[in-house]
Design a protein around this motif. Structure first.
Motif, PDB file in Angstrom:
ATOM      1  N   VAL A 217     -35.376  26.230  84.134  1.00 10.85           N
ATOM      2  CA  VAL A 217     -34.323  25.215  84.049  1.00 10.85           C
ATOM      3  C   VAL A 217     -34.542  24.312  82.837  1.00 10.85           C
ATOM      4  CG1 VAL A 217     -33.899  25.191  86.546  1.00 10.85           C
ATOM      5  CG2 VAL A 217     -35.573  23.609  85.564  1.00 10.85           C
ATOM      6  N   ARG A 218     -33.472  23.720  82.380  1.00 15.07           N
ATOM      7  CA  ARG A 218     -33.540  22.760  81.274  1.00 15.07           C
ATOM      8  C   ARG A 218     -33.363  21.324  81.765  1.00 15.07           C
ATOM      9  NH1 ARG A 218     -29.978  25.940  76.614  1.00 15.07           N
ATOM     10  NH2 ARG A 218     -31.691  27.290  75.958  1.00 15.07           N
ATOM     11  N   VAL A 219     -32.749  21.197  82.926  1.00 17.90           N
ATOM     12  CA  VAL A 219     -32.505  19.862  83.488  1.00 17.90           C
ATOM     13  C   VAL A 219     -33.008  19.876  84.930  1.00 17.90           C
ATOM     14  CG1 VAL A 219     -30.749  18.160  84.086  1.00 17.90           C
ATOM     15  CG2 VAL A 219     -30.476  19.520  82.016  1.00 17.90           C
ATOM     16  N   ARG A 220     -33.808  18.854  85.270  1.00 16.19           N
ATOM     17  CA  ARG A 220     -34.414  18.825  86.609  1.00 16.19           C
ATOM     18  C   ARG A 220     -34.103  17.486  87.278  1.00 16.19           C
ATOM     19  NH1 ARG A 220     -40.457  20.027  86.079  1.00 16.19           N
ATOM     20  NH2 ARG A 220     -40.499  17.912  85.290  1.00 16.19           N
ATOM     21  N   THR A 221     -33.663  17.555  88.533  1.00 15.79           N
ATOM     22  CA  THR A 221     -33.432  16.333  89.300  1.00 15.79           C
ATOM     23  C   THR A 221     -34.742  15.893  89.912  1.00 15.79           C
ATOM     24  OG1 THR A 221     -31.195  17.042  89.815  1.00 15.79           O
ATOM     25  CG2 THR A 221     -32.127  15.338  91.222  1.00 15.79           C
ATOM     26  N   ARG A 222     -35.194  14.662  89.587  1.00 16.62           N
ATOM     27  CA  ARG A 222     -36.498  14.250  90.121  1.00 16.62           C
ATOM     28  C   ARG A 222     -36.369  13.330  91.325  1.00 16.62           C
ATOM     29  NH1 ARG A 222     -38.626  10.174  85.376  1.00 16.62           N
ATOM     30  NH2 ARG A 222     -37.315   8.413  85.934  1.00 16.62           N
TER      31      ARG A 222
ATOM     32  N   GLU B 143     -34.296  14.688  84.541  1.00 12.76           N
ATOM     33  CA  GLU B 143     -35.111  14.836  83.329  1.00 12.76           C
ATOM     34  C   GLU B 143     -34.598  16.029  82.542  1.00 12.76           C
ATOM     35  OE1 GLU B 143     -39.416  13.405  85.129  1.00 12.76           O
ATOM     36  OE2 GLU B 143     -38.683  15.414  85.554  1.00 12.76           O
ATOM     37  N   VAL B 144     -34.486  15.857  81.249  1.00 12.92           N
ATOM     38  CA  VAL B 144     -34.108  16.968  80.380  1.00 12.92           C
ATOM     39  C   VAL B 144     -35.390  17.497  79.757  1.00 12.92           C
ATOM     40  CG1 VAL B 144     -32.741  17.690  78.400  1.00 12.92           C
ATOM     41  CG2 VAL B 144     -31.855  15.938  79.949  1.00 12.92           C
ATOM     42  N   LEU B 145     -35.661  18.784  79.954  1.00 11.58           N
ATOM     43  CA  LEU B 145     -36.965  19.338  79.597  1.00 11.58           C
ATOM     44  C   LEU B 145     -36.997  19.920  78.185  1.00 11.58           C
ATOM     45  CD1 LEU B 145     -37.545  21.122  83.030  1.00 11.58           C
ATOM     46  CD2 LEU B 145     -38.259  18.828  82.352  1.00 11.58           C
ATOM     47  N   THR B 146     -35.861  19.921  77.505  1.00  8.68           N
ATOM     48  CA  THR B 146     -35.809  20.500  76.160  1.00  8.68           C
ATOM     49  C   THR B 146     -36.060  19.427  75.104  1.00  8.68           C
ATOM     50  OG1 THR B 146     -33.423  20.168  76.225  1.00  8.68           O
ATOM     51  CG2 THR B 146     -34.232  22.367  76.759  1.00  8.68           C
TER      52      THR B 146
END
Lengths: 255, 320
Positions: A217-222, B143-146
């Motif tokens: 994933v590129r976006v994760r809900t924390r 959170e954006v992980l890129t």
């Protein structure tokens, strides 16, 4: 003969009763009714109507990704009239990007002429998957469709899209990705014979790791938090006092 | 650096783009970027709008005036924006939540290998974003992980950037319009009713299913809107019933508004409609059902039949 891929998402029907899970990372799922994302239902209905009115459709394939429980929504799709279903099994959280990669991987397994999906899922409300899919596949995109027509050879489509100011009609070459808005149609209910035949139609399970997707994933809900604004809830008894309230509110805002 | 995609209509910067500029300035300090620039794409009006855009606090404004029509398909924006981001070394790309940006932003983000946040409402100090989910019932921290990140902005969460006395540098870019076009616009219509734009309006009057047809809707919702200088909104069911155009839809699947005053006429208050009006400062509701859920979400409410209340209300408002 054309093939249509209809990706669909299992979503909670949460009207008015949302609670958070203990970890505050997601919603509390127990006790919720689960449905096919209403926009995806409209997309499937759109595919079925193209087969009925335009013809030349060899196959309509419903696709979902998630746990084994997603088979329930795929069975509904089969009962409505899809010919076969694919369930990509994964237990981890998906974002719009990974969802689009999964759809792209399934798309590449057969020759599809159209991917038609809802414009957004009503749980995460991201409105991204169809657009990302078009970019991954390098094919045209017609988002927020309220009318779709296809030429006889299934080589191009004219799609009326909802835009902020009204509508615009796009001409696109096929294959393409179309995402649908509310006014495209009113989906049918599955018929009893449809529900019976759905049990006989193929529902293929594919593990996510069999698709050869390299990234996560590129976006994760924390974390999540319930929203809510306390309003004053003052009951006004007469129209005259309502008029005064409105005038006062407007006068206050001007200062 | 941050790049804001600024939308314009003729030589005017769209009001919602000024909210995106505010958001960019907030992101600049909260997420620690050195510069925040703007980009306008269009024909000859792009330079005029770029000059105006330079007065809202950005460090630099770029424009491209070689895209001939204002109504070019969104695939052009997607490709042009990708080129510009790579050339300028953009690390955070922002745009409004207009139908156009919703079409091109996820595509551009993907082409840049960027993760994207839809309709961000806040930039958290540790680099995360806040956005709404579940029809506005929940906030999520994401959170954006890129390395490169992208986000559309929920206009109602950021006030429009005020105009300053001095402008920043305005600079022309010569990015070519990419060919061939994947999508071609062959027809379009505008539902312009001469009233304020719904997303930007200070006052919104919305109607629901209490109105039985388009004529009744226009005669009541339209009349009160004109009395208050308001924009006209509608619930999804009123749109479904053909009482109002889809462009007037307020809610989870329509537009999100943030007026000073929101008047809900004959709207029951389904959660998906409430999602579009959370940002209103004051909500007034009229409904014949004393148990209508919309009253829970109102500051002031009146129980009554909208078709008799509205004409009387218009008369009263004019007499004050």
């Amino acid at each position: 003969m054309a093939r249509i891929l209809v990706p669909l998402k299992r979503v909670p029907d949460f009207e008015g009763r949302l609670a958070l899970s203990a970890g505050q990372r997601s919603i509390e799922c127990s006790g919720l009714r689960w449905i096919m994302n209403p926009f995806d239902e409209i997309a499937l209905e759109g595919a079925l109507r193209l087969r009925e009115t335009r013809g030349g459709v060899e196959e309509i394939v419903a696709l979902s990704a998630g746990g084994v429980e997603c088979a329930q929504q795929l069975r509904t799709a089969l009962a409505m009239g899809a010919d076969r279903a694919v369930l990509v099994r994964c237990e981890s959280e998906l974002d719009s990007y990974l969802t689009a990669e999964i759809i792209a991987a399934v798309y590449k397994q057969a020759r599809y002429d159209m991917v038609i999906a809802g414009k957004q899922a009503v749980d995460t409300d991201a409105n991204q998957t169809g657009q990302i899919l078009a970019a991954i596949l390098g094919v045209p995109l017609a988002p927020f469709a309220s009318a779709v027509s296809v030429d006889e050879r299934w080589s191009s489509a004219e799609v009326t899209c909802e835009v902020d100011s009204g509508w615009e009609t796009l001409r696109i070459a096929l294959p393409a990705v179309i995402t649908v808005d509310l006014r495209l149609n009113e989906p049918r209910y599955p018929s009893l014979p449809g529900m019976i035949s759905a049990k006989m139609k193929p529902l293929q399970e594919v593990p996510l790791n069999a698709l050869g997707i390299e990234y996560g994933v590129r976006v994760r809900t924390r974390s999540m938090q319930l929203a809510g604004k306390q309003r004053k809830r003052i009951k006004v008894e007469t129209v005259k006092s309502l008029a005064h309230v409105i005038r006062e509110v407007l006068a206050r805002q001007e200062h | 650096m941050i790049l804001v995609f600024i939308e314009h209509s003729g030589p005017e910067v769209a009001l919602w783009s000024r909210s995106v500029i505010s958001a960019a300035l907030e992101a600049k300090s909260a997420h620690g970027y050195r510069r925040a620039a703007g980009l306008l794409v269009g024909g000859k009006n792009a330079v005029l709008a770029a000059r105006e855009a330079s007065y809202y606090g950005l460090d630099q404004v770029y424009y491209i005036d070689t895209v001939q029509t204002a109504s070019h398909p969104a695939c052009v924006d997607a490709a042009v924006l990708r080129q510009v981001c790579l050339r300028l070394g953009v690390m955070l790309l922002l745009a409004g939540a207009s139908s156009r940006a919703k079409s091109f932003m996820p595509r551009t983000a993907h082409m840049l290998g960027a993760g994207m946040v839809s309709e961000a409402v806040a930039f958290l100090p540790d680099g995360a974003f806040r956005r709404m989910m579940y029809a506005g019932s929940a906030y999520a921290e994401v959170e954006v992980l890129t390395k490169i990140k992208a986000a559309t902005i929920q206009q109602s969460a950021f006030a429009a950037a005020p105009k300053l006395d001095a402008g920043c540098e305005v600079c022309c870019l010569d990015e070519a319009c990419p060919a061939p076009l994947q999508e071609e616009i062959i027809a379009c219509s505008s539902a312009d009713d001469g009233r304020p734009e719904l997303r930007d309006a200070r006052v919104v009057v919305s109607g629901g299913r209490a109105f039985s047809n388009a004529g009744e809707f226009a005669a009541h919702v339209g009349a009160l809107a004109d009395c208050l200088g308001a924009a006209v909104g509608a619930s999804r069911s009123a749109v479904d019933a053909g009482c109002a155009p889809n462009s007037a839809q307020v809610g989870q699947t329509g537009k999100v508004v943030s007026p000073d005053l929101y008047v809900a006429l004959g709207i029951s208050g389904a959660i998906q409609h409430l999602a579009g009006m959370h940002g209103a400062k004051t909500v007034v509701a009229v409904n014949s059902d004393p148990a209508a859920p919309v009253f829970e979400e109102s500051d002031y409410y009146l129980v009554g039949d909208v078709c008799s209340v509205v004409p009387e209300l218009c008369r009263e408002l004019k007499s004050i």
